[in-house]
Design an enzyme around this catalytic site. Structure first.
Site: not given
Lengths: 442, 562
Positions: A211-213
């Protein structure tokens, strides 16, 4: 019943069945009656899945002389299916795939009877599966395969020395394809590995991006697409409140693509086109007619061998790839002795009435199976459910279940129960199989 | 006489480069929807090649019709079938297939192949691909002679019961896009791009905060430590396992491995594992080297012809080169001048922040674009030099060629005439190898040919009779087999060196049992394989199988015959 036309048509099958051959199966005896035998009511074959592969298998079975075919599939025909499944026409939209495929094959191959079943594997009672001499599947989901595998393995009965009774072992032929690669394997429960023994072979290739990507450091067009699908869509509900993404609706896909392109421009990333967007949203696996044809044919050859015994079966897993040259590779996979489904010992039957309470079951486990504080889990509607746990803090939470009837708890005949005993630490779960006398199976 | 270019040149192809995003809708056309799954495998240009190809199927038997059906599923458009006189199969087959796929324009002819080969050979040479299923050996000889020199690829197959053979026959087939499974990335670390060097030099790893440090692309990390190692080793490039491991150790020493929000240094781990593939010394792939030699030979011949004092008709008879040959000549020239192939321009995905990954992509893409411009310039010179127009090759094709430069190859086989008469040494070796082995692809192949000879003499195949006494044919089949083996061994000085020239009794028996039966599932298997081989030939994508192969559905093996 045989006419000159029929004879000529099935000449190739008759040659294999009526003529002796030195390279045949060890117990094979040619017989002029064999051809009508494989077309008698004794020989029923089930095809699981009416997608590209399943339909191909149905057609190959019909053209191999088999006349009692069943086809089970839980889907109806969608606009997006018309492309690759040659049996389906625009007028068939909304109708069950199994029904339409059955009609098509019956029309094309006279004498062949195809019984469609519109529904899920678990909707059928175990009795349903017992009628088949062979089951062949062309599924695209790991879960469905595992379900089918459990069903086939649970049909196996054992004699006094815990050996599987051969007539209760239904050969399962499993085929799968992905682009230019595919596999065909033969499962004979307890003799070869079952599908669960080698569950890691079927690891999904679905991409899950961190998700952070997606949120902070996208690099690829795919990241932008997933961001739009996972994060932007539920914030903006572009087609109505709570209306979920439908990968088959081109307007949905186009909305996602537009948002993905905006994001891509923001980060200097190449902008995705419609095809890429839909591919990511639907986790599309490329497919081609040739691979389906090869794998289906290979599986049907094995079905023919399994039923007639005219040649030895594939032992037991064949890989196929035609990206570079053409390669077929046969591997004899080995059983997993710790397998949850077919590992020793075989599940012991527990006989009850569907109105009996869970407490009744627990009492029997205590009195007749040497358990002190049994804890039970079962697979109910495809999910693992804890029925009761005899551990201090969980005892009260699940106490309500004790008075519920087996029917209320959703337990059906042939549900497998996994039981551990909290009083014996480190004990491996013992499996039991429920046998409900009043036969409540739905 | 010009070579048939339509299957290889894709003159009208539009490589589906991703369009820059516009607000205009991109909803797929009905056809794109229909072929969506397979378009993802070979692209719009591949699909176009399939739809424009004209494929001829000879033999409307089980394998033939299965192959046809699969190719039509993919959009192949124009099929003409031949069948023996009196057999309504071709007509029924065509109708059935039209029912399966409305897009298809299928036509059928009923005529004898040998008659048509004599009367109208031009009919055959106009196709992009010919598939001959169950065709007699004598007809195949004529057919192949006709097609081979005109570069029309031919796929030959035969089925007997649970067995089937197949063979590609193509003088030259150029593979534009091999699509290798795990291609090495084209990074040029041995001789790094100047812009890449500048970019990396501007990065100071030690000064980065943990966010930047753990989102530095591994390519930059690898380059920095590689440079460090090279400086300490007189500038040489790591040339063996130990040296590459030394670089890996250096990288490891630069890891921080902190455990805070951004402390997971997966990029550093990626850099270490990339050492094995990214630091391999670059060398010219042998398949490309072969192409250079071919191109040079061709140009040399051409030069000789134009220099010679031969009359002008001979000079005009010089074959104009196909596009791939022009491109290969240019590639050789490019390599001679630059010492490397044009840069591919793509990078694998890697953990990174957006700006740096995009920056790297752009650096490599710009360099690839520059190589493409240079290559195109060289190509124009090559074309003009040879008397062709400067834009003989479409831009999209040039781009495709350069992008796949490392994996290009020319696939070729001998003619059917040669292939079906294996060298005596080969035969002797196979006979020796199979002496005790029982069923082997070679024996079956020999027996297939023996069956053909049997048919020539007796007008039917061995065992293809309703007579209960089908095994009686085994004796004659055995004789034919022995004669054939001896024919094939004929020129060998010591025929006694070979193993037995008589096939094992079991195999003879089994073939008679089949009586040329067309077991459906076996035909369907072969039909699947052949349809994909056909698509490879039509699209110039993926590498075809060139060996004589035998499918044995009993053992589920697919093995080379020789």
């Amino acid at each position: 019943q045989s006419s000159p036309g029929t004879d000529n048509r099935w000449r190739h099958v008759r040659r294999l069945l009526e003529r002796a051959g030195p390279l045949g199966g060890p117990e094979f005896e040619p017989d002029p009656e064999l051809f009508s035998a494989i077309r008698s009511d004794l020989v029923q074959i089930l095809v699981v899945g009416a997608g590209g592969l399943g339909c191909e298998m149905l057609k190959d079975l019909a053209l191999s002389g088999f006349v009692n075919l069943h086809l089970i599939d839980m889907d109806t025909i969608d606009l997006s299916n018309l492309n690759r499944q040659f049996l389906f026409r625009p007028k068939d939209i909304g109708r069950p795939k199994a029904v339409v495929a059955a009609e098509f094959v019956e029309r094309r191959v006279s004498g062949c009877r195809v019984t469609p079943h519109f529904g899920k594997l678990e909707d059928k009672p175990l009795e349903f599966y017992k009628q088949f001499m062979c089951i062949v599947c062309g599924l695209d989901s790991v879960q469905a395969r595992r379900r089918l595998n459990q069903i086939v393995c649970s049909l196996v009965q054992f004699d006094e020395s815990d050996q599987p009774i051969p007539t209760s072992v239904i050969p399962l032929i499993d085929g799968g394809t992905q682009g230019f690669q595919g596999h065909c394997r033969v499962v004979r429960a307890h003799a070869t590995p079952c599908l669960e023994c080698t569950a890691d072979l079927y690891s999904s290739t679905q991409q899950g991006f961190p998700l952070c990507t997606l949120a902070h450091t996208p690099r690829l067009p795919e990241h932008c697409i997933e961001f739009a699908r996972i994060m932007q869509w539920p914030q903006e509900w572009p087609f109505g409140e709570e209306v979920p993404v439908d990968g088959d609706d081109p307007h949905h896909v186009d909305w996602i693509r537009t948002e993905a392109c905006k994001r891509a421009r923001q980060f200097g990333i190449r902008e995705p086109d419609f095809r890429l967007t839909q591919g990511v949203v639907k986790h599309i696996i490329p497919a081609v007619a040739s691979t389906n044809a090869v794998i289906s044919a290979q599986c049907v050859t094995e079905v023919f061998k399994a039923i007639t015994g005219c040649y030895p079966l594939l032992n037991n897993f064949a890989n196929f790839s035609d990206i570079e040259g053409v390669a077929v590779n046969v591997v004899p996979l080995e059983r997993n002795p710790q397998c949850d489904v077919c590992g020793q010992p075989p599940p012991k039957p527990l006989t009850f009435n569907s109105r009996d309470s869970l407490q009744t079951v627990i009492n029997q486990l205590k009195s007749e199976h040497g358990m002190t504080r049994p804890s039970l889990t079962a697979c109910v509607e495809g999910r693992d459910v804890t029925l009761y746990m005899d551990l201090s803090f969980l005892r009260d939470q699940l106490a309500d279940n004790l008075d519920k009837s087996l029917a209320e708890l959703g337990l059906l005949s042939n549900t497998v129960l996994n039981v551990t005993d909290s009083a014996q630490s480190g004990m491996k779960p013992v499996t039991f199989v429920l046998n409900l006398e009043d036969g409540m199976e739905t | 006489m010009s070579s048939t270019n339509n299957n290889n040149n894709n003159n009208k192809s539009n490589i589906n480069s991703h369009p820059v995003g516009r607000s205009r809708s991109q909803l797929p056309t009905p056809k794109a929807k229909k072929y969506d799954r397979q378009l993802r495998l070979w692209g719009d240009h591949g699909q176009q090649a399939i739809e424009q190809a004209r494929v001829l199927l000879i033999g409307a038997n089980a394998v033939g019709t299965e192959t046809l059906k699969n190719m039509e599923d993919c959009g192949s458009n124009f099929f003409v079938e031949l069948a023996r006189i009196g057999e309504p199969r071709a007509k029924v087959c065509a109708e059935l297939l039209r029912e399966l796929n409305e897009d298809v324009i299928g036509d059928f002819l009923e005529d004898r192949l040998d008659v048509l080969l004599q009367r109208d050979p031009g009919f055959f040479t106009g196709f992009s691909l010919v598939i001959a299923s169950g065709v007699r050996h004598s007809d195949l000889l004529v057919l192949s002679d006709l097609l081979y020199d005109r570069d029309v690829p031919l796929i030959v197959c035969q089925q007997h019961g649970m067995l089937a053979t197949c063979q590609l026959v193509a003088r030259e087939h150029f593979v534009w896009e091999a699509h290798p499974d795990n291609p090495l990335p084209d990074l040029r670390l041995e001789n790094p791009l100047p812009e890449f060097v500048a970019f990396c030099d501007a990065q100071d790893l030690s000064a980065m905060d943990s966010q930047r440090h753990s989102h530095t692309p591994w390519l930059v990390i690898l380059y920095k430590f590689l440079s460090k190692w090279r400086q300490a080793n007189a500038g040489k490039f790591p040339s063996n396992y130990a040296e590459r491991q030394a670089v890996r150790q250096l990288i490891r020493s630069g890891e921080r491995g902190e455990s805070d929000l951004h402390g997971d240094e997966e990029n550093w781990r990626q850099a270490q594992s990339a050492v094995t593939t990214a630091l391999l010394p670059s060398k010219l792939p042998s398949n490309v080297n072969e192409l250079f030699k071919l191109a040079d030979q061709f140009w040399l011949r051409r030069q000789q012809l134009s220099d010679s004092s031969a009359p002008s008709e001979d000079r005009q008879a010089a074959v104009p080169p196909s596009n791939w040959l022009l491109l290969c000549r240019t590639l050789a020239e490019f390599y001679r001048q630059r010492g490397c192939l044009p840069l591919c321009g793509t990078l694998p995905d890697m953990v990174s922040d957006s700006d740096r990954y995009v920056a790297l992509l752009n650096i490599y893409r710009r360099a690839a674009d520059a190589d493409l411009v240079e290559f195109s310039r060289l190509l124009r010179v090559v074309c003009l030099d040879i008397g062709l127009s400067a834009d003989s090759v479409p831009a999209s094709q040039i781009a495709l060629f350069c992008k796949n430069a490392r994996h290009l190859r020319l696939v070729k086989t001998a003619s059917y005439r040669e292939l079906s008469r294996p060298l005596p040494q080969t035969v002797a070796r196979c006979l020796e190898e199979t002496a005790e082995a029982g069923p082997s692809p070679f024996w079956w192949y020999l027996l297939f040919h023996a069956c053909d000879r049997f048919h020539t003499e007796f007008g039917r195949f061995p065992g293809d009779t309703d007579d209960v006494n089908f095994l009686a044919d085994a004796g004659q089949l055995k004789l034919k087999c022995q004669q054939l083996a001896q024919d094939w061994l004929a020129s060998l000085a010591t025929t006694s060196a070979a193993g037995p020239t008589s096939a094992p009794e079991d195999l003879l028996h089994e073939l008679c049992r089949f009586g040329r039966a067309e077991v459906h599932s076996v035909a369907a298997w072969m039909g699947g394989v052949l349809s994909q081989e056909g698509i490879k030939l039509i699209t110039g994508q993926f590498v075809p199988e060139t060996r004589t192969m035998l499918y044995d559905a009993v053992s589920q093996t697919f093995l080379p015959v020789f």
